[in-house]
Design a protein around this motif. Sequence first.
Motif, PDB file in Angstrom:
ATOM      1  N   GLY A  52       0.853  -1.212  -0.079  1.00  0.00           N
ATOM      2  CA  GLY A  52       0.107   0.159  -0.158  1.00  0.00           C
ATOM      3  C   GLY A  52       0.693   1.147  -0.054  1.00  0.00           C
ATOM      4  N   LYS A  53       0.214   2.329   0.325  1.00  0.00           N
ATOM      5  CA  LYS A  53       0.828   3.608   0.409  1.00  0.00           C
ATOM      6  C   LYS A  53       0.803   4.255   1.702  1.00  0.00           C
ATOM      7  N   VAL A  54       1.974   4.992   2.182  1.00  0.00           N
ATOM      8  CA  VAL A  54       1.952   5.400   3.458  1.00  0.00           C
ATOM      9  C   VAL A  54       2.275   6.949   3.149  1.00  0.00           C
ATOM     10  N   SER A  55       1.350   7.892   3.617  1.00  0.00           N
ATOM     11  CA  SER A  55       1.297   9.314   3.356  1.00  0.00           C
ATOM     12  C   SER A  55       1.025  10.068   4.535  1.00  0.00           C
ATOM     13  N   CYS A  56       1.404  11.340   4.468  1.00  0.00           N
ATOM     14  CA  CYS A  56       1.060  12.181   5.692  1.00  0.00           C
ATOM     15  C   CYS A  56       0.106  13.153   5.200  1.00  0.00           C
ATOM     16  N   ARG A  57      -1.070  13.440   5.860  1.00  0.00           N
ATOM     17  CA  ARG A  57      -2.046  14.188   5.580  1.00  0.00           C
ATOM     18  C   ARG A  57      -2.220  15.188   6.640  1.00  0.00           C
ATOM     19  N   ALA A  58      -2.557  16.574   6.241  1.00  0.00           N
ATOM     20  CA  ALA A  58      -2.758  17.522   7.165  1.00  0.00           C
ATOM     21  C   ALA A  58      -4.115  17.574   7.427  1.00  0.00           C
ATOM     22  N   ARG A  59      -4.655  17.807   8.748  1.00  0.00           N
ATOM     23  CA  ARG A  59      -6.058  17.927   9.172  1.00  0.00           C
ATOM     24  C   ARG A  59      -6.290  19.179   9.801  1.00  0.00           C
ATOM     25  N   PRO A  60      -7.297  19.840   9.203  1.00  0.00           N
ATOM     26  CA  PRO A  60      -7.706  21.194   9.691  1.00  0.00           C
ATOM     27  C   PRO A  60      -7.959  21.557  11.117  1.00  0.00           C
ATOM     28  N   ALA A  77      -4.844  22.575  14.363  1.00  0.00           N
ATOM     29  CA  ALA A  77      -4.433  21.588  12.965  1.00  0.00           C
ATOM     30  C   ALA A  77      -3.389  20.932  13.068  1.00  0.00           C
ATOM     31  N   ASP A  78      -3.200  19.785  12.607  1.00  0.00           N
ATOM     32  CA  ASP A  78      -2.374  18.878  13.132  1.00  0.00           C
ATOM     33  C   ASP A  78      -2.012  17.825  11.706  1.00  0.00           C
ATOM     34  N   LYS A  79      -1.050  17.183  11.664  1.00  0.00           N
ATOM     35  CA  LYS A  79      -0.900  16.115  10.805  1.00  0.00           C
ATOM     36  C   LYS A  79      -1.025  14.727  11.159  1.00  0.00           C
ATOM     37  N   THR A  80      -1.562  13.761  10.374  1.00  0.00           N
ATOM     38  CA  THR A  80      -1.693  12.289  10.720  1.00  0.00           C
ATOM     39  C   THR A  80      -0.895  11.493   9.610  1.00  0.00           C
ATOM     40  N   VAL A  81      -0.790  10.363   9.876  1.00  0.00           N
ATOM     41  CA  VAL A  81      -0.171   9.358   8.934  1.00  0.00           C
ATOM     42  C   VAL A  81      -1.255   8.403   8.553  1.00  0.00           C
ATOM     43  N   LYS A  82      -1.541   8.276   7.266  1.00  0.00           N
ATOM     44  CA  LYS A  82      -2.466   7.415   6.466  1.00  0.00           C
ATOM     45  C   LYS A  82      -1.704   6.222   6.002  1.00  0.00           C
ATOM     46  N   PHE A  83      -2.525   4.998   6.035  1.00  0.00           N
ATOM     47  CA  PHE A  83      -1.713   3.809   5.050  1.00  0.00           C
ATOM     48  C   PHE A  83      -3.032   3.465   4.222  1.00  0.00           C
ATOM     49  N   SER A  84      -2.993   3.548   3.044  1.00  0.00           N
ATOM     50  CA  SER A  84      -3.983   2.994   2.040  1.00  0.00           C
ATOM     51  C   SER A  84      -3.612   1.616   1.619  1.00  0.00           C
ATOM     52  N   ILE A  85      -4.392   0.738   1.675  1.00  0.00           N
ATOM     53  CA  ILE A  85      -4.114  -0.674   1.379  1.00  0.00           C
ATOM     54  C   ILE A  85      -4.044  -0.697  -0.094  1.00  0.00           C
ATOM     55  N   ALA A  86      -3.103  -1.561  -0.827  1.00  0.00           N
ATOM     56  CA  ALA A  86      -3.211  -1.621  -2.335  1.00  0.00           C
ATOM     57  C   ALA A  86      -4.341  -2.813  -2.820  1.00  0.00           C
ATOM     58  N   LYS A  87      -4.794  -2.336  -3.716  1.00  0.00           N
ATOM     59  CA  LYS A  87      -5.758  -3.302  -4.236  1.00  0.00           C
ATOM     60  C   LYS A  87      -5.419  -4.872  -4.392  1.00  0.00           C
ATOM     61  N   ALA A  88      -4.578  -5.159  -4.709  1.00  0.00           N
ATOM     62  CA  ALA A  88      -3.782  -6.440  -4.849  1.00  0.00           C
ATOM     63  C   ALA A  88      -4.192  -7.176  -3.511  1.00  0.00           C
ATOM     64  N   LEU A  89      -3.632  -6.714  -2.494  1.00  0.00           N
ATOM     65  CA  LEU A  89      -3.480  -7.200  -1.057  1.00  0.00           C
ATOM     66  C   LEU A  89      -4.962  -7.220  -0.672  1.00  0.00           C
ATOM     67  N   LYS A  90      -5.669  -6.152  -0.892  1.00  0.00           N
ATOM     68  CA  LYS A  90      -7.357  -6.307  -0.533  1.00  0.00           C
ATOM     69  C   LYS A  90      -7.806  -7.307  -1.051  1.00  0.00           C
ATOM     70  N   ASP A  91      -7.919  -7.640  -2.385  1.00  0.00           N
ATOM     71  CA  ASP A  91      -8.199  -8.713  -3.016  1.00  0.00           C
ATOM     72  C   ASP A  91      -7.939  -9.970  -2.697  1.00  0.00           C
ATOM     73  N   LEU A  92      -6.654 -10.132  -2.494  1.00  0.00           N
ATOM     74  CA  LEU A  92      -6.023 -11.434  -1.809  1.00  0.00           C
ATOM     75  C   LEU A  92      -6.628 -11.646  -0.408  1.00  0.00           C
ATOM     76  N   VAL A  93      -6.813 -10.588   0.558  1.00  0.00           N
ATOM     77  CA  VAL A  93      -7.584 -10.860   1.650  1.00  0.00           C
ATOM     78  C   VAL A  93      -8.980 -11.457   1.607  1.00  0.00           C
ATOM     79  N   ASN A  94      -9.699 -10.601   0.771  1.00  0.00           N
ATOM     80  CA  ASN A  94     -11.138 -10.963   0.741  1.00  0.00           C
ATOM     81  C   ASN A  94     -11.443 -11.930  -0.229  1.00  0.00           C
ATOM     82  N   GLY A  95     -10.429 -12.901  -0.891  1.00  0.00           N
ATOM     83  CA  GLY A  95     -10.596 -14.223  -1.593  1.00  0.00           C
ATOM     84  C   GLY A  95     -10.958 -13.792  -3.195  1.00  0.00           C
TER      85      GLY A  95
END
Length: 95
Positions: A52-60, A77-95
């Motif tokens: 997946g993708k690890v990113s930094c997001r600003a929160r208002p 206002a602050d920042k938070t770390v977000k992890f978005s799961i890759a579609k391939a991994l999501k599909d693997l987990v969900n069968g």
Amino acid sequence: MSKPMTKTQLVAAVAEAMGSDKKTATAALDAIAAVVSKEVGDGGTVTLPGLGKVSCRARPERQVRNPATGETMTKAADKTVKFSIAKALKDLVNG
């Protein structure tokens, strides 16, 4: 549900998958963690192929409520770390 994999177990699994020793696997994992931490800490995004993708997001600035007192207050206002799961991994987990 099984117990989460520990760092020791992860290092052993990575070493086996790489055909390497645990010292090299530990160094590789520590290097990846350091690179991701530095890039995301600087406000960037890192894609981990297949995971997946690890990113930094600003929160208002926003209104929040203290659950104990019910008092409403403004959270800065602050920042938070977000992890978005890759579609391939999501599909693997969900069968």
